[in-house]
Design a protein around this motif. Structure first.
Motif, PDB file in Angstrom:
ATOM      1  N   ALA A 317       0.922  -1.138   0.002  1.00  0.00           N
ATOM      2  CA  ALA A 317      -0.130   0.054  -0.129  1.00  0.00           C
ATOM      3  C   ALA A 317       0.712   1.363   0.096  1.00  0.00           C
ATOM      4  CB  ALA A 317      -1.003  -0.166   1.233  1.00  0.00           C
ATOM      5  N   ARG A 318       2.111   1.219   0.673  1.00  0.00           N
ATOM      6  CA  ARG A 318       3.126   2.207   0.721  1.00  0.00           C
ATOM      7  C   ARG A 318       3.902   2.419  -0.516  1.00  0.00           C
ATOM      8  NH1 ARG A 318       4.660   4.281   5.931  1.00  0.00           N
ATOM      9  NH2 ARG A 318       3.316   4.336   7.394  1.00  0.00           N
ATOM     10  N   PHE A 319       4.080   1.199  -1.142  1.00  0.00           N
ATOM     11  CA  PHE A 319       4.929   1.068  -2.395  1.00  0.00           C
ATOM     12  C   PHE A 319       4.217   0.268  -3.496  1.00  0.00           C
ATOM     13  CE2 PHE A 319       7.886   1.496   1.381  1.00  0.00           C
ATOM     14  CZ  PHE A 319       8.601   2.483   0.952  1.00  0.00           C
ATOM     15  N   PRO A 320       3.140   0.958  -4.089  1.00  0.00           N
ATOM     16  CA  PRO A 320       2.351   0.175  -5.148  1.00  0.00           C
ATOM     17  C   PRO A 320       3.104   0.174  -6.431  1.00  0.00           C
ATOM     18  CG  PRO A 320       1.819   2.542  -5.006  1.00  0.00           C
ATOM     19  CD  PRO A 320       2.787   2.383  -3.971  1.00  0.00           C
ATOM     20  N   GLU A 321       4.250   0.476  -6.702  1.00  0.00           N
ATOM     21  CA  GLU A 321       5.012   0.157  -7.802  1.00  0.00           C
ATOM     22  C   GLU A 321       5.431  -1.205  -7.929  1.00  0.00           C
ATOM     23  OE1 GLU A 321       6.463   4.173  -6.384  1.00  0.00           O
ATOM     24  OE2 GLU A 321       5.983   2.387  -5.526  1.00  0.00           O
ATOM     25  N   LEU A 322       5.412  -1.751  -6.801  1.00  0.00           N
ATOM     26  CA  LEU A 322       5.820  -3.288  -6.699  1.00  0.00           C
ATOM     27  C   LEU A 322       4.652  -4.225  -7.036  1.00  0.00           C
ATOM     28  CD1 LEU A 322       8.270  -3.106  -3.924  1.00  0.00           C
ATOM     29  CD2 LEU A 322       9.043  -3.529  -6.258  1.00  0.00           C
ATOM     30  N   VAL A 450      10.277  -1.490 -13.108  1.00  0.00           N
ATOM     31  CA  VAL A 450       9.262  -0.944 -12.418  1.00  0.00           C
ATOM     32  C   VAL A 450       9.615   0.025 -11.560  1.00  0.00           C
ATOM     33  CG1 VAL A 450       7.734  -2.842 -12.934  1.00  0.00           C
ATOM     34  CG2 VAL A 450       8.959  -2.473 -10.627  1.00  0.00           C
ATOM     35  N   CYS A 451      10.972  -0.031 -10.949  1.00  0.00           N
ATOM     36  CA  CYS A 451      11.220   0.878  -9.895  1.00  0.00           C
ATOM     37  C   CYS A 451      12.800   0.898  -9.868  1.00  0.00           C
ATOM     38  CB  CYS A 451      10.617   0.510  -8.494  1.00  0.00           C
ATOM     39  SG  CYS A 451      11.033  -0.909  -7.837  1.00  0.00           S
ATOM     40  N   THR A 455      12.933   2.654  -4.258  1.00  0.00           N
ATOM     41  CA  THR A 455      11.733   2.198  -3.882  1.00  0.00           C
ATOM     42  C   THR A 455      11.854   0.828  -3.352  1.00  0.00           C
ATOM     43  OG1 THR A 455      10.738   3.735  -5.520  1.00  0.00           O
ATOM     44  CG2 THR A 455       9.552   1.544  -4.978  1.00  0.00           C
ATOM     45  N   ALA A 456      12.645   0.081  -3.892  1.00  0.00           N
ATOM     46  CA  ALA A 456      12.730  -1.525  -3.539  1.00  0.00           C
ATOM     47  C   ALA A 456      13.485  -1.433  -2.026  1.00  0.00           C
ATOM     48  CB  ALA A 456      13.784  -2.133  -4.426  1.00  0.00           C
ATOM     49  N   GLY A 457      14.304  -0.588  -1.680  1.00  0.00           N
ATOM     50  CA  GLY A 457      14.866  -0.698  -0.465  1.00  0.00           C
ATOM     51  C   GLY A 457      13.852  -0.006   0.699  1.00  0.00           C
ATOM     52  N   GLY A 458      13.155   1.018   0.204  1.00  0.00           N
ATOM     53  CA  GLY A 458      12.215   1.541   0.820  1.00  0.00           C
ATOM     54  C   GLY A 458      11.038   0.597   1.596  1.00  0.00           C
ATOM     55  N   PHE A 459      10.648  -0.335   0.414  1.00  0.00           N
ATOM     56  CA  PHE A 459       9.509  -1.379   0.756  1.00  0.00           C
ATOM     57  C   PHE A 459      10.419  -2.423   1.812  1.00  0.00           C
ATOM     58  CE2 PHE A 459       8.243  -5.625  -0.011  1.00  0.00           C
ATOM     59  CZ  PHE A 459       6.969  -5.535  -0.127  1.00  0.00           C
ATOM     60  N   LEU A 460      11.278  -2.999   1.579  1.00  0.00           N
ATOM     61  CA  LEU A 460      12.169  -3.962   2.520  1.00  0.00           C
ATOM     62  C   LEU A 460      12.319  -3.393   3.574  1.00  0.00           C
ATOM     63  CD1 LEU A 460      13.093  -6.745   2.476  1.00  0.00           C
ATOM     64  CD2 LEU A 460      15.419  -6.003   1.676  1.00  0.00           C
ATOM     65  N   ARG A 461      12.786  -1.851   3.825  1.00  0.00           N
ATOM     66  CA  ARG A 461      13.111  -1.503   5.267  1.00  0.00           C
ATOM     67  C   ARG A 461      11.763  -1.546   5.945  1.00  0.00           C
ATOM     68  NH1 ARG A 461      16.837  -2.026   8.085  1.00  0.00           N
ATOM     69  NH2 ARG A 461      15.099  -2.625   9.725  1.00  0.00           N
ATOM     70  N   TYR A 462      10.600  -0.979   5.139  1.00  0.00           N
ATOM     71  CA  TYR A 462       9.469  -1.021   5.928  1.00  0.00           C
ATOM     72  C   TYR A 462       9.024  -2.471   6.574  1.00  0.00           C
ATOM     73  CZ  TYR A 462       4.556  -0.331   7.059  1.00  0.00           C
ATOM     74  OH  TYR A 462       3.150  -0.412   7.586  1.00  0.00           O
ATOM     75  N   VAL A 463       9.133  -3.374   5.717  1.00  0.00           N
ATOM     76  CA  VAL A 463       8.976  -4.960   6.110  1.00  0.00           C
ATOM     77  C   VAL A 463       9.522  -5.146   7.299  1.00  0.00           C
ATOM     78  CG1 VAL A 463       8.927  -7.308   5.496  1.00  0.00           C
ATOM     79  CG2 VAL A 463       8.097  -5.446   3.737  1.00  0.00           C
ATOM     80  N   ALA A 464      10.920  -4.838   7.313  1.00  0.00           N
ATOM     81  CA  ALA A 464      11.980  -5.233   8.524  1.00  0.00           C
ATOM     82  C   ALA A 464      11.437  -4.478   9.592  1.00  0.00           C
ATOM     83  CB  ALA A 464      13.261  -4.730   8.094  1.00  0.00           C
ATOM     84  N   ASP A 465      11.050  -3.263   9.505  1.00  0.00           N
ATOM     85  CA  ASP A 465      10.486  -2.400  10.511  1.00  0.00           C
ATOM     86  C   ASP A 465       9.228  -3.014  11.379  1.00  0.00           C
ATOM     87  OD1 ASP A 465      12.675  -0.645  10.455  1.00  0.00           O
ATOM     88  OD2 ASP A 465      11.345   0.940   9.221  1.00  0.00           O
ATOM     89  N   CYS A 466       8.505  -3.668  10.222  1.00  0.00           N
ATOM     90  CA  CYS A 466       7.202  -4.100  11.152  1.00  0.00           C
ATOM     91  C   CYS A 466       7.666  -5.392  11.922  1.00  0.00           C
ATOM     92  CB  CYS A 466       6.259  -4.303  10.048  1.00  0.00           C
ATOM     93  SG  CYS A 466       5.412  -2.921   9.275  1.00  0.00           S
TER      94      CYS A 466
END
Length: 477
Positions: A317-322, A450-451, A455-466
């Motif tokens: 939802a935060r990184f819809p590009e993926l 697509v990105c 963007t890819a790093g931001g997605f993975l970092r958000y997953v790791a933070d959760c």
């Protein structure tokens, strides 16, 4: 076109040809796994007559006619294209009564509507006005309606035959086996499953149990009845197809062939890249334990996969590009409106990727329930083609294999895949001190079209933070 079987009674008895129907999802052929009827059997409307394997699933194909089977086309193991003849059924007043019971039952089974009869006739090549078809020829998974009891007579045409098990040692009642592939393996080797003790839960017979029985030296018989055709010598005994040996050739067909084609296409078309990060999953695992304890013992336990799926949908939802795909002909990136989350599941047929529809609109409990349902269907070979297609993002938990990391191939035409390694105790700096914590490696393989890496790093970092602080998810609820 209906084939008249007897010119003297052409108005009453017809021989109808049933063709392999369109199995949906772009499938063009199927392999015959086993015939469920023999020539001479009387079948009812919508009764399954053959089990076929497509590139996506095992499917029982129902016959839209009630009558007597007069011909079958294709041996077990043969591949047939969609639209080719499957079998012929002789239909008529006397035959129909034998198949459907009373005349009222036959009337109900024949379809009730002109449109339904016309639809079935179109699939099988019968006249549109013929009332002996059900109108329910499947596109994918079968037809509705009650299925009459059927006889299943099995002929062993190859492989190793086993000594018959004495009747006194056979298990009474139903055999505890749910996988059609296990049944097929036992049938090919003449093994009676009622004489086996399963090593699975509640005595469930597994493939390993059947293979062990096949390998048992005392069970092998060398006097296998030869199959003789006119003008041909008996065929030599065939080796059991348990594993490939040096110098052998294994056909890439069926599901294995479809997987090979898809992976090769992914490598050709997608410029993929992978980034990864280690995360402290101690709080994540503690949150799961607390959730399951609060729910009580009668409620299904929330799996790690379900929690990760919930994190995944929040990150998308935060990184819809993926959550997109690339239209190569139009040279456009297509952003997809919903998340259809695929997850990798290892089965006896190989690796499959069932899809959870509308995953972004589901709660953790709903995701968990769907994972349980689809996993059970995958292990029993009951997944439908629709449940194996249409994914937009894949979650791959390879930690179950005891490994930390991987660089998987993207499930074409998706744009990314999140990989999760095993969660194990490791030394970790926590609050300034060295401690033993539950650590997991997360990796993201993504389509660089697509990105970019940000963007890819931001997605993975958000997953790791959760994963490290599950409360982070509450900010987006």
């Amino acid at each position: 076109m209906a084939i008249v079987s007897d010119a003297s009674d052409a108005s009453d008895v017809n021989c109808l040809e049933f063709k392999l129907p369109d199995l949906g999802e772009g499938l063009t052929e199927a392999e015959i796994v086993r015939w469920l009827v023999e020539i001479g059997d009387v079948v009812a409307v919508d009764q399954p007559v053959v089990e076929v394997e497509t590139a996506k699933a095992l499917v029982e194909v129902p016959c839209p006619y009630a009558g007597m089977v007069t011909a079958r086309f294709g041996e077990e193991g043969a591949e047939l294209p969609v639209g080719s003849p499957l079998l012929t059924v002789t239909v008529g007043p006397e035959v129909g009564a034998g198949a459907g019971g009373s005349s009222s039952d036959a009337d109900r089974g024949s379809g009730g509507s002109a449109a339904g009869a016309a639809g079935a006739a179109g699939s099988a090549g019968a006249p549109a006005g013929d009332d002996d078809s059900s109108g329910n020829v499947l596109v994918g998974y079968g037809t509705s309606g009650a299925v009459a009891a059927r006889r299943r007579r099995v002929r062993v045409t190859g492989g190793t035959r086993l000594d018959p098990v004495p009747s006194s040692t056979l298990r009474p009642g139903p055999v505890p086996v749910i996988s059609p592939l296990v049944r097929r393996l036992a049938r090919e080797h003449g093994l009676d499953l009622r004489g086996l003790a399963g090593s699975g839960p509640d005595g469930l017979i597994l493939r390993s149990d059947v293979e062990q029985a096949i390998r048992a030296p005392a069970a092998i018989v060398t006097d296998r009845p030869a199959r003789v055709e006119a003008g041909r010598a008996p065929e030599p005994a065939e080796a059991a197809p348990v594993a490939a040996v040096a110098g052998s050739r294994v056909p890439l067909r069926g599901m294995r062939g479809a997987v090979a084609d898809k992976l090769a296409r992914s490598r050709r078309e997608i410029p993929d890249a992978t980034c990864w990060v280690d995360a402290d999953a101690t709080a994540f695992m503690a949150a799961r334990t607390a959730m399951n304890a609060a729910a009580g013992p009668t409620v299904p336990k929330i799996s790690v996969l379900a929690l990760l799926a919930r994190v995944c949908t929040a990150a998308l939802a935060r990184f819809p590009e993926l959550n997109s795909t690339v239209d190569t002909e139009a040279r456009e990136i297509v952003r997809l409106p919903s998340v259809h989350l695929g997850f990798a599941a290892q089965t006896e047929r190989g690796l499959v990727v069932p899809v959870v529809r509308e995953a972004d609109g589901r709660t953790t409990e709903s995701l968990n329930d769907e994972f349980i349902r689809l996993t059970e269907a995958a292990r029993s070979g009951a997944l439908t083609p629709a449940e194996l297609t249409g994914g937009t993002f894949t979650l791959n938990n390879y930690g179950v294999f005891g490994v930390d990391g991987s660089t998987p191939i993207i499930n074409h035409p998706e744009a990314a895949m999140l990989g999760v390694g095993r969660i194990v105790p490791k030394p970790w700096v926590h609050e300034g001190e060295l401690a033993v914590r539950q650590v997991v490696q997360l990796s993201l393989t993504f389509d660089h079209r697509v990105c970019d890496g940000g963007t890819a790093g931001g997605f993975l970092r958000y997953v790791a933070d959760c994963v490290e602080q599950p409360a982070v998810l509450l900010r987006g609820v």
